[in-house]
Design an enzyme around this catalytic site. Structure first.
Site, PDB file in Angstrom:
ATOM      1  CG  ASP A  94      20.002  94.193  75.728  1.00  0.00           C
ATOM      2  OD1 ASP A  94      20.260  94.071  74.533  1.00  0.00           O
ATOM      3  OD2 ASP A  94      20.867  94.422  76.591  1.00  0.00           O
ATOM      4  CG  ASP A  96      25.653  91.181  73.941  1.00  0.00           C
ATOM      5  OD1 ASP A  96      24.777  90.485  73.409  1.00  0.00           O
ATOM      6  OD2 ASP A  96      26.862  91.045  73.704  1.00  0.00           O
TER       7      ASP A  96
HETATM    8  P1  IMP Z   1      22.164  93.352  72.529  1.00  0.00           P
HETATM    9  O1  IMP Z   1      22.718  94.159  73.655  1.00  0.00           O
HETATM   10  O2  IMP Z   1      21.691  91.995  72.966  1.00  0.00           O
HETATM   11  O3  IMP Z   1      21.147  94.094  71.721  1.00  0.00           O
HETATM   12  O4  IMP Z   1      23.404  93.000  71.555  1.00  0.00           O
HETATM   13  C1  IMP Z   1      24.217  94.012  71.016  1.00  0.00           C
HETATM   14  C2  IMP Z   1      25.569  93.456  70.677  1.00  0.00           C
HETATM   15  O5  IMP Z   1      25.429  92.308  69.834  1.00  0.00           O
HETATM   16  C3  IMP Z   1      26.418  94.413  69.875  1.00  0.00           C
HETATM   17  O6  IMP Z   1      27.104  95.327  70.700  1.00  0.00           O
HETATM   18  C4  IMP Z   1      27.364  93.462  69.141  1.00  0.00           C
HETATM   19  O7  IMP Z   1      28.542  93.234  69.900  1.00  0.00           O
HETATM   20  C5  IMP Z   1      26.601  92.146  69.038  1.00  0.00           C
HETATM   21  N1  IMP Z   1      26.181  91.810  67.656  1.00  0.00           N
HETATM   22  C6  IMP Z   1      26.463  90.668  67.010  1.00  0.00           C
HETATM   23  N2  IMP Z   1      25.911  90.647  65.801  1.00  0.00           N
HETATM   24  C7  IMP Z   1      25.260  91.802  65.636  1.00  0.00           C
HETATM   25  C8  IMP Z   1      24.461  92.354  64.575  1.00  0.00           C
HETATM   26  O8  IMP Z   1      24.242  91.760  63.514  1.00  0.00           O
HETATM   27  N3  IMP Z   1      23.937  93.591  64.793  1.00  0.00           N
HETATM   28  C9  IMP Z   1      24.132  94.259  65.963  1.00  0.00           C
HETATM   29  N4  IMP Z   1      24.851  93.779  66.975  1.00  0.00           N
HETATM   30  C10 IMP Z   1      25.426  92.555  66.830  1.00  0.00           C
HETATM   31 MG    MG Z   2      22.611  95.367  75.627  1.00  0.00          MG
END
Ligand code: IMP
Ligand code: MG
Length: 387
Positions: A94, A96
């Site tokens: 993942d 973020d």
């Molecule tokens: P992950 O944790 O890498 O899956 O990223 C999730 C975070 O990406 C979300 O909480 C958003 O802040 C950010 N984000 C930016 N663009 C998008 C999108 O198109 N869909 C979902 N999350 C997004």
């Molecule tokens: Mg995440």
């Protein structure tokens, strides 16, 4: 006593796996004790993992504080890492909160830089599977991964072209796939025709259905906003394959408010899809069977989740991303590990549990700890290492 308990659990898991192989998973003792238990792709050496974590966390030596959720999470993580190390082919991360903090980028001085390079050096394929979606705009993904890509470009990383080409990014859950191209030193977009299955293609090219789903999600978000008294304090972002709810400047939503959005969308959009698919009128147009099988109307997969400070509804899911990568790269579930922070039912990493083994971390620091347990084992297992 703890060791005995963990040995017993190992037996229960083995028995559960045998029942699964025989197609009677729900008959296992573990299913009876825990009806929602899923599938295990590897055995879990829990006794050994307990001893490792006990040495760090003083679990058995504590008199006032019983084993906590975090103790158990760590024991499972260590067991999973030890179980998969000999067969690991594909590791997905993942973005973020797993590789960098929310909304941040991969920094040049990240403590995770060297460990990610080590994974590639050990011939493991590394893929970032993130909800963050910027369409097919490679430079936007590159900007968020700049610290890592700069290291790829620098000669000192010591990776061969084959190893560098084992780095992938799946953006928008499972919608936009990129591969690092060592000759151009940039991420190269891979067209869906290269990796999509017919089942995925049946919905991923159905633009009207995607718009219908996003419209339904958006109106649900608007409804919850009114119900929760948040009008004027939040705003909606609409993308090609996602709809998001973000707080207005200086507003912070609580976990409970964000969960309410995620659970409401999950339930209401699922119900709306079922209702539309079974109603005669819509079957004649939008919801007509798309896969050529009479009477079947595949529902469009989507993922509504609490992202920590925002809520998003994406078309597709990380489970689909992992399955597509596995098929594309020839990696089995027992050779695949996903590392993420969102494994509650309102999180978007949760879906990967159906496709591969998983490790649940809560911060980039914990990702580093897990990888530091894994990498020495990969190095030991490398062909040519006779130690
Ligand atoms: P992950 O944790 O890498 O899956 O990223 C999730 C975070 O990406 C979300 O909480 C958003 O802040 C950010 N984000 C930016 N663009 C998008 C999108 O198109 N869909 C979902 N999350 C997004
Ligand atoms: Mg995440």
């Amino acid at each position: 006593r703890y060791c005995e308990i963990f040995e017993r659990l190992e037996e229960l898991i083995l028995d559960h796996m045998a029942h699964h192989d025989n197609g009677i998973r729900e008959m296992s003792r573990l299913s009876q004790l825990c009806p929602t238990v899923g599938n295990f792709f590897t055995q879990l050496p829990l006794r050994e993992a307990f001893l490792v974590q006990n040495a760090k966390r003083s679990i058995a030596g504590r008199r006032q504080v019983p084993p906590s959720f975090n103790d158990v999470r760590w024991i499972l993580n260590t067991a999973q890492v030890n179980a998969i190390a000999p067969t690991l082919q594909l590791i997905t991360f993942d973005g973020d909160m797993t590789l960098y903090s929310d909304g941040a980028s991969f920094a040049q001085d990240s403590h995770l830089l060297q460990v990610l390079l080590s994974l590639l050096r050990n011939d493991v394929t590394v893929a970032i599977v993130t909800a963050a979606g910027y369409g097919t705009d490679g430079p936007k993904y590159e900007a968020r991964l700049s610290g890592l890509l700069d290291a790829f470009r620098g000669g000192e990383c010591g990776l061969s072209k084959e190893q560098l080409a084992r780095f992938y990014v799946f953006g928008g859950e499972c919608n936009y796939l990129f591969q690092y191209d060592p000759s151009t030193r940039h991420l190269r977009y891979i067209v869906p025709e290269m990796y999509e299955t017919p089942a995925v293609a049946s919905w991923s090219r159905n633009q009207p259905r995607i718009q219908w789903l996003l419209d339904a999600a958006q109106s649900c978000i608007e409804e919850v906003t009114r119900e929760a008294g948040l009008v004027g304090r939040v705003q909606i972002i609409r993308k090609e394959r996602a709809v998001g709810l973000v707080p207005a400047a200086a507003v912070q939503l609580t976990r409970e408010q964000l969960d309410e959005y995620a659970l409401s969308v999950q339930q209401r959009v699922r119900n709306a899809q079922h209702a539309a698919a079974t109603s005669r009128r819509s079957q004649t147009d939008l919801f007509s069977p798309t896969d050529g099988v009479e009477g079947s109307t595949p529902l469009l997969p989507f993922c509504a989740f609490n992202g920590g400070t925002d809520v998003w509804v994406d078309v597709g899911s990380k489970m689909i991303a992992v399955e597509l990568l596995q098929r594309f790269l020839g990696a089995k579930p027992a050779a695949t590990l996903h590392v993420g922070d969102q494994f509650l039912s309102t999180g978007n990493d949760f879906a990967t549990r159906a496709a591969c083994t998983t490790v649940w971390i809560t911060s980039p620091e914990e990702t580093g700890e897990v990888l530091n347990e894994l990498i020495p084992q990969l190095e030991q297992n490398r062909p040519g290492n006779t130690e």
